[in-house]
Design a protein around this motif. Structure first.
Motif, PDB file in Angstrom:
ATOM      1  N   SER A  96     -27.493  -5.679  16.533  1.00 51.00           N
ATOM      2  CA  SER A  96     -27.855  -4.470  15.791  1.00 51.00           C
ATOM      3  C   SER A  96     -29.264  -4.009  16.118  1.00 51.00           C
ATOM      4  N   ARG A  97     -30.082  -4.892  16.674  1.00 50.46           N
ATOM      5  CA  ARG A  97     -31.416  -4.478  17.113  1.00 50.46           C
ATOM      6  C   ARG A  97     -31.341  -3.605  18.368  1.00 50.46           C
ATOM      7  N   ILE A  98     -30.226  -3.727  19.090  1.00 51.95           N
ATOM      8  CA  ILE A  98     -30.017  -2.942  20.301  1.00 51.95           C
ATOM      9  C   ILE A  98     -29.369  -1.601  19.959  1.00 51.95           C
ATOM     10  N   SER A 141     -40.798  -0.348   9.914  1.00 52.88           N
ATOM     11  CA  SER A 141     -41.595   0.766  10.418  1.00 52.88           C
ATOM     12  C   SER A 141     -40.770   2.038  10.251  1.00 52.88           C
ATOM     13  N   LEU A 142     -41.439   3.168  10.207  1.00 52.47           N
ATOM     14  CA  LEU A 142     -40.736   4.439  10.086  1.00 52.47           C
ATOM     15  C   LEU A 142     -39.812   4.648  11.280  1.00 52.47           C
ATOM     16  N   ARG A 143     -40.261   4.245  12.455  1.00 48.11           N
ATOM     17  CA  ARG A 143     -39.434   4.397  13.653  1.00 48.11           C
ATOM     18  C   ARG A 143     -38.154   3.572  13.550  1.00 48.11           C
ATOM     19  N   THR A 144     -38.269   2.322  13.097  1.00 43.77           N
ATOM     20  CA  THR A 144     -37.083   1.484  12.943  1.00 43.77           C
ATOM     21  C   THR A 144     -36.151   2.067  11.895  1.00 43.77           C
ATOM     22  N   ALA A 145     -36.709   2.525  10.790  1.00 46.24           N
ATOM     23  CA  ALA A 145     -35.881   3.134   9.746  1.00 46.24           C
ATOM     24  C   ALA A 145     -35.139   4.356  10.287  1.00 46.24           C
ATOM     25  N   ASN A 146     -35.823   5.192  11.034  1.00 45.44           N
ATOM     26  CA  ASN A 146     -35.166   6.361  11.621  1.00 45.44           C
ATOM     27  C   ASN A 146     -34.064   5.966  12.590  1.00 45.44           C
ATOM     28  N   ARG A 147     -34.294   4.909  13.381  1.00 43.88           N
ATOM     29  CA  ARG A 147     -33.255   4.419  14.296  1.00 43.88           C
ATOM     30  C   ARG A 147     -32.047   3.908  13.521  1.00 43.88           C
ATOM     31  N   ARG A 148     -32.290   3.131  12.471  1.00 44.02           N
ATOM     32  CA  ARG A 148     -31.188   2.575  11.671  1.00 44.02           C
ATOM     33  C   ARG A 148     -30.375   3.700  11.024  1.00 44.02           C
ATOM     34  N   ILE A 149     -31.062   4.718  10.548  1.00 41.40           N
ATOM     35  CA  ILE A 149     -30.362   5.830   9.917  1.00 41.40           C
ATOM     36  C   ILE A 149     -29.593   6.632  10.971  1.00 41.40           C
ATOM     37  N   ALA A 150     -30.159   6.796  12.159  1.00 45.17           N
ATOM     38  CA  ALA A 150     -29.449   7.491  13.244  1.00 45.17           C
ATOM     39  C   ALA A 150     -28.185   6.727  13.627  1.00 45.17           C
ATOM     40  N   GLU A 151     -28.269   5.393  13.671  1.00 43.89           N
ATOM     41  CA  GLU A 151     -27.085   4.580  13.963  1.00 43.89           C
ATOM     42  C   GLU A 151     -26.041   4.756  12.865  1.00 43.89           C
ATOM     43  N   ALA A 152     -26.476   4.827  11.612  1.00 42.77           N
ATOM     44  CA  ALA A 152     -25.546   5.038  10.495  1.00 42.77           C
ATOM     45  C   ALA A 152     -24.876   6.407  10.619  1.00 42.77           C
ATOM     46  N   ARG A 153     -25.652   7.430  10.996  1.00 42.18           N
ATOM     47  CA  ARG A 153     -25.055   8.757  11.188  1.00 42.18           C
ATOM     48  C   ARG A 153     -23.969   8.693  12.257  1.00 42.18           C
ATOM     49  N   ALA A 154     -24.249   7.973  13.343  1.00 38.16           N
ATOM     50  CA  ALA A 154     -23.259   7.847  14.415  1.00 38.16           C
ATOM     51  C   ALA A 154     -22.012   7.108  13.926  1.00 38.16           C
ATOM     52  N   LEU A 155     -22.200   6.049  13.142  1.00 40.03           N
ATOM     53  CA  LEU A 155     -21.048   5.310  12.626  1.00 40.03           C
ATOM     54  C   LEU A 155     -20.170   6.176  11.728  1.00 40.03           C
ATOM     55  N   PHE A 156     -20.806   7.019  10.920  1.00 37.90           N
ATOM     56  CA  PHE A 156     -20.054   7.885  10.022  1.00 37.90           C
ATOM     57  C   PHE A 156     -19.566   9.157  10.712  1.00 37.90           C
ATOM     58  N   GLY A 157     -20.067   9.420  11.913  1.00 41.36           N
ATOM     59  CA  GLY A 157     -19.651  10.602  12.655  1.00 41.36           C
ATOM     60  C   GLY A 157     -20.172  11.895  12.049  1.00 41.36           C
ATOM     61  N   VAL A 158     -21.408  11.859  11.539  1.00 41.57           N
ATOM     62  CA  VAL A 158     -22.007  13.039  10.922  1.00 41.57           C
ATOM     63  C   VAL A 158     -23.307  13.389  11.642  1.00 41.57           C
ATOM     64  N   ARG A 159     -23.810  14.602  11.386  1.00 42.57           N
ATOM     65  CA  ARG A 159     -25.015  15.049  12.080  1.00 42.57           C
ATOM     66  C   ARG A 159     -26.286  14.865  11.272  1.00 42.57           C
ATOM     67  N   THR A 160     -26.199  14.910   9.968  1.00 42.42           N
ATOM     68  CA  THR A 160     -27.416  14.872   9.169  1.00 42.42           C
ATOM     69  C   THR A 160     -27.493  13.596   8.326  1.00 42.42           C
ATOM     70  N   THR A 161     -28.706  13.262   7.945  1.00 46.02           N
ATOM     71  CA  THR A 161     -28.910  12.094   7.091  1.00 46.02           C
ATOM     72  C   THR A 161     -28.263  12.311   5.736  1.00 46.02           C
ATOM     73  N   ARG A 162     -28.366  13.513   5.213  1.00 43.80           N
ATOM     74  CA  ARG A 162     -27.740  13.824   3.921  1.00 43.80           C
ATOM     75  C   ARG A 162     -26.242  13.562   3.976  1.00 43.80           C
ATOM     76  N   GLU A 163     -25.580  14.002   5.068  1.00 46.53           N
ATOM     77  CA  GLU A 163     -24.146  13.762   5.222  1.00 46.53           C
ATOM     78  C   GLU A 163     -23.856  12.264   5.315  1.00 46.53           C
ATOM     79  N   ALA A 164     -24.728  11.505   5.989  1.00 43.71           N
ATOM     80  CA  ALA A 164     -24.537  10.058   6.097  1.00 43.71           C
ATOM     81  C   ALA A 164     -24.631   9.390   4.729  1.00 43.71           C
ATOM     82  N   VAL A 165     -25.606   9.807   3.925  1.00 42.15           N
ATOM     83  CA  VAL A 165     -25.756   9.242   2.581  1.00 42.15           C
ATOM     84  C   VAL A 165     -24.523   9.554   1.745  1.00 42.15           C
ATOM     85  N   LEU A 166     -24.060  10.785   1.808  1.00 38.43           N
ATOM     86  CA  LEU A 166     -22.873  11.167   1.040  1.00 38.43           C
ATOM     87  C   LEU A 166     -21.641  10.397   1.502  1.00 38.43           C
ATOM     88  N   ALA A 167     -21.461  10.247   2.819  1.00 41.23           N
ATOM     89  CA  ALA A 167     -20.324   9.478   3.343  1.00 41.23           C
ATOM     90  C   ALA A 167     -20.414   8.023   2.901  1.00 41.23           C
TER      91      ALA A 167
END
Length: 175
Positions: A96-98, A141-167
């Protein structure tokens, strides 16, 4: 900048699940090889679209290290192991670090594929925290948090962080 798509990283419970994932990856143009050692001397093997697969025993840290190294070099990984074992937890954590790690065959349950850091960040965002505040609260770090959230968006198949949170809120199991 690397234009290759992210190599697949799957941790599955059974050989049958691994076969299902490998068949799908073969249809997508990946070449499967048994074992986690890469014979190619070149460091970056992403262009070769190789996916390595095999079983990882509960206490096999050497094979975990080989699988993680292969993933870092750009190979896909399909590992059969108990995700609750020490080796399984180490494998999922290191992979998951990758990038995103899929647990299971088809990614039908993206919540199950989230790592604890992603769950904690999404929980904090759902409670109203900003990404920066959530990162600080989780000692990331903020960078790591942004990466983790971007990975979550990809897993949920959504474009925005708000959509990822809702999903995430819709799909997570009630506690």
């Amino acid at each position: 900048m690397n234009t290759q798509p992210d190599a697949p990283r799957h941790v599955v419970a059974t050989s049958a699940d691994a076969d299902t994932v490998l068949r799908r990856l073969a249809r997508e143009g990946w070449t499967a090889r048994s074992g986690f050692a890469l014979p190619d001397p070149a460091w970056d093997v992403a262009a070769h679209r190789i996916v390595l697969h095999g079983r990882i025993a509960d206490d096999d840290t050497e094979t975990v290290a080989l699988a993680v190294l292969a993933a870092a070099r750009g190979a896909g990984v399909v590992a059969v192991c108990d995700p609750e074992s020490a080796a399984g937890r180490a494998l999922i954590d290191d992979l998951s670090r990758i990038g995103a790690v899929h647990r299971g065959t088809d990614g039908a349950d993206p919540v199950a594929s989230l790592i604890p850091e992603q769950r904690a960040l999404l929980d904090r965002l759902a409670a109203g925290d900003t990404i920066a505040a959530a990162a600080a609260a989780e000692f990331l770090s903020l960078r790591t948090a942004n990466r983790r959230i971007a990975e979550a968006r990809a897993l949920f198949g959504v474009r925005t962080t708000r959509e990822a949170v809702l999903a995430y809120l819709r799909q997570r199991q009630p506690e």
